[in-house]
Design a protein around this motif. Structure first.
Motif, PDB file in Angstrom:
ATOM      1  N   LEU A   1      -4.732  20.550 -25.398  1.00  0.00           N
ATOM      2  CA  LEU A   1      -5.270  21.290 -26.536  1.00  0.00           C
ATOM      3  C   LEU A   1      -6.575  21.951 -26.098  1.00  0.00           C
TER       4      LEU A   1
ATOM      5  N   GLU B   1     -14.695  16.209 -34.682  1.00  0.00           N
ATOM      6  CA  GLU B   1     -13.438  15.452 -34.643  1.00  0.00           C
ATOM      7  C   GLU B   1     -12.384  16.220 -33.835  1.00  0.00           C
TER       8      GLU B   1
ATOM      9  N   VAL C   1      -6.369  25.703 -30.424  1.00  0.00           N
ATOM     10  CA  VAL C   1      -6.723  25.436 -31.817  1.00  0.00           C
ATOM     11  C   VAL C   1      -8.063  26.095 -32.087  1.00  0.00           C
TER      12      VAL C   1
ATOM     13  N   ALA D   1      -4.558  16.618 -38.312  1.00  0.00           N
ATOM     14  CA  ALA D   1      -5.338  16.741 -37.075  1.00  0.00           C
ATOM     15  C   ALA D   1      -6.777  16.299 -37.294  1.00  0.00           C
ATOM     16  N   THR D   2      -7.363  16.725 -38.426  1.00  0.00           N
ATOM     17  CA  THR D   2      -8.714  16.272 -38.758  1.00  0.00           C
ATOM     18  C   THR D   2      -8.742  15.825 -40.217  1.00  0.00           C
ATOM     19  N   THR D   3      -9.676  14.938 -40.504  1.00  0.00           N
ATOM     20  CA  THR D   3      -9.846  14.448 -41.873  1.00  0.00           C
ATOM     21  C   THR D   3     -10.110  15.603 -42.833  1.00  0.00           C
ATOM     22  N   TYR D   4     -10.915  16.559 -42.393  1.00  0.00           N
ATOM     23  CA  TYR D   4     -11.275  17.674 -43.264  1.00  0.00           C
ATOM     24  C   TYR D   4     -10.043  18.485 -43.660  1.00  0.00           C
ATOM     25  N   ARG D   5      -9.138  18.704 -42.723  1.00  0.00           N
ATOM     26  CA  ARG D   5      -7.924  19.451 -43.036  1.00  0.00           C
ATOM     27  C   ARG D   5      -7.013  18.658 -43.979  1.00  0.00           C
TER      28      ARG D   5
ATOM     29  N   THR E   1      -8.152  28.238 -40.598  1.00  0.00           N
ATOM     30  CA  THR E   1      -9.549  28.248 -40.112  1.00  0.00           C
ATOM     31  C   THR E   1     -10.491  28.022 -41.288  1.00  0.00           C
ATOM     32  N   LEU E   2     -10.251  26.925 -41.960  1.00  0.00           N
ATOM     33  CA  LEU E   2     -10.970  26.629 -43.208  1.00  0.00           C
ATOM     34  C   LEU E   2     -12.458  26.350 -43.006  1.00  0.00           C
ATOM     35  N   SER E   3     -13.222  26.627 -44.055  1.00  0.00           N
ATOM     36  CA  SER E   3     -14.629  26.237 -44.148  1.00  0.00           C
ATOM     37  C   SER E   3     -14.929  26.149 -45.640  1.00  0.00           C
ATOM     38  N   PRO E   4     -16.015  25.478 -46.025  1.00  0.00           N
ATOM     39  CA  PRO E   4     -16.243  25.269 -47.463  1.00  0.00           C
ATOM     40  C   PRO E   4     -16.182  26.523 -48.340  1.00  0.00           C
TER      41      PRO E   4
ATOM     42  N   ARG F   1      -1.067  17.575 -32.905  1.00  0.00           N
ATOM     43  CA  ARG F   1      -2.036  17.912 -31.870  1.00  0.00           C
ATOM     44  C   ARG F   1      -2.618  19.271 -32.188  1.00  0.00           C
ATOM     45  N   GLY F   2      -3.874  19.255 -32.675  1.00  0.00           N
ATOM     46  CA  GLY F   2      -4.492  20.509 -33.093  1.00  0.00           C
ATOM     47  C   GLY F   2      -3.737  21.010 -34.309  1.00  0.00           C
ATOM     48  N   VAL F   3      -3.101  22.152 -34.172  1.00  0.00           N
ATOM     49  CA  VAL F   3      -2.312  22.654 -35.289  1.00  0.00           C
ATOM     50  C   VAL F   3      -0.826  22.654 -34.959  1.00  0.00           C
TER      51      VAL F   3
END
Lengths: 262, 262, 262
Positions: free
Chosen positions: A16, A51, A41, C97-101, C65-68, C135-137
């Motif tokens: 990755l 993370e 990614v 992949a990540t908690t935020y996602r 490609t999220l952000s707040p 893995r990643g996306v």
């Protein structure tokens, strides 16, 4: 240097490659990464970059369309990469063109342990304090020999400097390799420099302890793909399309035989 | 009007065209700018837009994916461009579709001296207060004659209005030129309107004192490239690729002979 | 299911499909939407998303490609879509992949009435609490049968789950359809998952009360276009270009005869 072996390992392990890069080329560097055989990614939120980078084989930072929130994310991700032993590539797009770009590239070099700095002569010259002419994000000219520039950047900054141009030069401050693969059509589309930085991240992911070799192998692979893409291209558009086909078709068996490295 | 001469000068001087544009088309307008022969730079941080635009031959503002930080950057860059004598192109993408787009386009027109307003009939009609139907960012219909719309926009707004459509109309409020170059396939891919605004910036960079001619020449060049790209295209994808090849292959010697301008 | 009829109606009515999506694929999903026959619009500012979505036939939310600020815009737009009866597609890129996602995808599912959840097996498994490797996306593997996963996701989340992979599975928790159209080359370029979500939005816009059928028809159309594009493609680059040509060339008369649905 064994670009074919690295390419083979890359296609098997599919690392990755986390890229915090510019808006202009995101699709292009993602597709080049996939075509080569790795997994891209893109993630830039402070909420997740640390993370994400810990899952990655390499991190590529590119300041092509920088702004303060993105710079903060690059620094966060870069420091997390350093802690996790994930190698970092920096592409200082447009350093020398504006104060903000120059200072941001310097700040990343100060705060993050960068394995490979991949830029054009003007950008790299700016970061080692050599006079250079940068027009926007294009290097128009930088005084002196690019091999010497790469060596000096490698030595002064304590990293591998990868200075691309008609002939590319890669140096860790001691050994310097010149790579003469590639094609003039690479200069006719946007993002080929950024792609070469992404390719550097891919090769670095499977060669963490050999950044000089990884940087050179990436440019060999990308340059050979450029040569293949140019055959039959009618202009920048068809060349661009053929470049992805050529990256995917790179043959590990024959790659090193085609390397033009001195 | 002498599109071939302008193209020749553009390719020789390679002006930097600073573009603050939307996420959807950044790669496309950068590649179109390069293919034509100029140098694109995308930069939107308040920290650098004023410094960057002073290096540029033209500034292109495009509100296609606007948000408050980007609008502020456009205003900063636009005012700095005005101070430095750098001509400004505004592409009011989607004006008429939402209040925010209409008001932002009006605000830029109020606060920045815009040389050329390049939009579709619905967008331009909205900005001169004529009823229009805009669906998202597509102009579905605008009442009346587009040549008259261009003339009215040029006169009321004190700029060159460049209204593109099946036939393009460019007017400074007095003289009006109709350009019938182009091809229906241009309407099948996203960003061709944005590309024509970028092309306008390129031609304006080498014709600062002739915005009417620059706007018309840009549409001739882009339209002729569209005609060439359509030959052999199998659909929107292959047309898109061929468009960059065709822009790069434009021949200054024959360009004016192919212009369909009245 | 009648994909040809839906495609015909879509090309006649040209619904606006509002997409709040990631930077990597914006150009690609816009062009795929246009090639299919609908009208894309990208808009993400809180100042305009509610007004824009009320003009739309469907809303596609994609967290690639999220952000707040973008997540807030997605929630605003999603709630406005619900109020206006505009169907919503969610593409939970990289959930797992990540908690935020993962948390963002869950938050959108909690706060917005989603008609179709379109993701790969790893993403959808994450959202229904099944173990998965992401893995990643990219989804590397998800335990169990993807048809059962789609059924379970549909039932638990109260929506239509559209789980794409070598064979796609669409389920509302009761009926489950398996779609075996497509081609391995679709996995070699970035954004084909995102494009299939955009296609889902297009078909949903003309089938508001038939989300199961719309989701399946979209995958049939996209898969058949992938098959056509693969014929003659030399690699990921030429396949990518041919995919837009193939979407534009889809024939409503023959589409259902080519559907491989069980």
């Amino acid at each position: 240097m064994n670009a074919g072996d690295s390419l083979q390992r890359l296609r098997t392990s599919k690392p990755l490659v986390h890229q915090i890069t510019n808006y202009v080329v995101m699709n292009e560097t993602a597709n080049a990464t996939l075509a080569l055989g790795a997994l891209p990614v893109m993630a830039h939120a402070p909420e997740e970059v640390e993370e994400m980078v810990r899952l990655a084989g390499a991190l590529v930072l590119n300041i092509g369309t920088l702004s303060p929130p993105w710079v903060e994310a690059m620094l966060l991700a870069g420091r997390a990469a350093n802690e996790a032993g994930v190698p970092v590539v920096l592409d200082p797009v447009g350093a020398g063109a504006t104060t903000y770009r120059t200072e941001t590239a310097q700040r990343i070099l100060d705060e993050v342990d960068v394995a490979v700095l991949r830029g054009n002569a003007g950008e790299v010259a700016t970061l080692v304090g050599v006079d250079a002419e940068v027009r926007g994000v294009e290097s128009i000219g930088a005084g002196g020999d690019p091999g010497e520039l790469a060596r000096e950047a490698g030595a002064r900054l304590g990293l591998v400097a990868s200075v691309t141009g008609p002939v590319d030069h890669v140096s860790d401050g001691e050994a310097t390799l010149a790579i003469a693969n590639g094609h003039p059509l690479l200069a006719t589309i946007t993002g080929t420099g950024c792609m070469s930085s992404a390719m550097t991240g891919c090769f670095l992911a499977v060669n963490r302890d050999r950044p000089l070799e990884a940087a050179a192998e990436a440019l060999v692979a990308f340059g050979v793909a450029g040569e293949d893409a140019a055959a039959g291209a009618k202009g920048p558009g068809s060349f661009h399309v053929a470049l992805y086909d050529a990256l995917a078709a790179l043959d590990p068996e024959t790659l090193d035989g085609r390397a033009n490295v001195t």
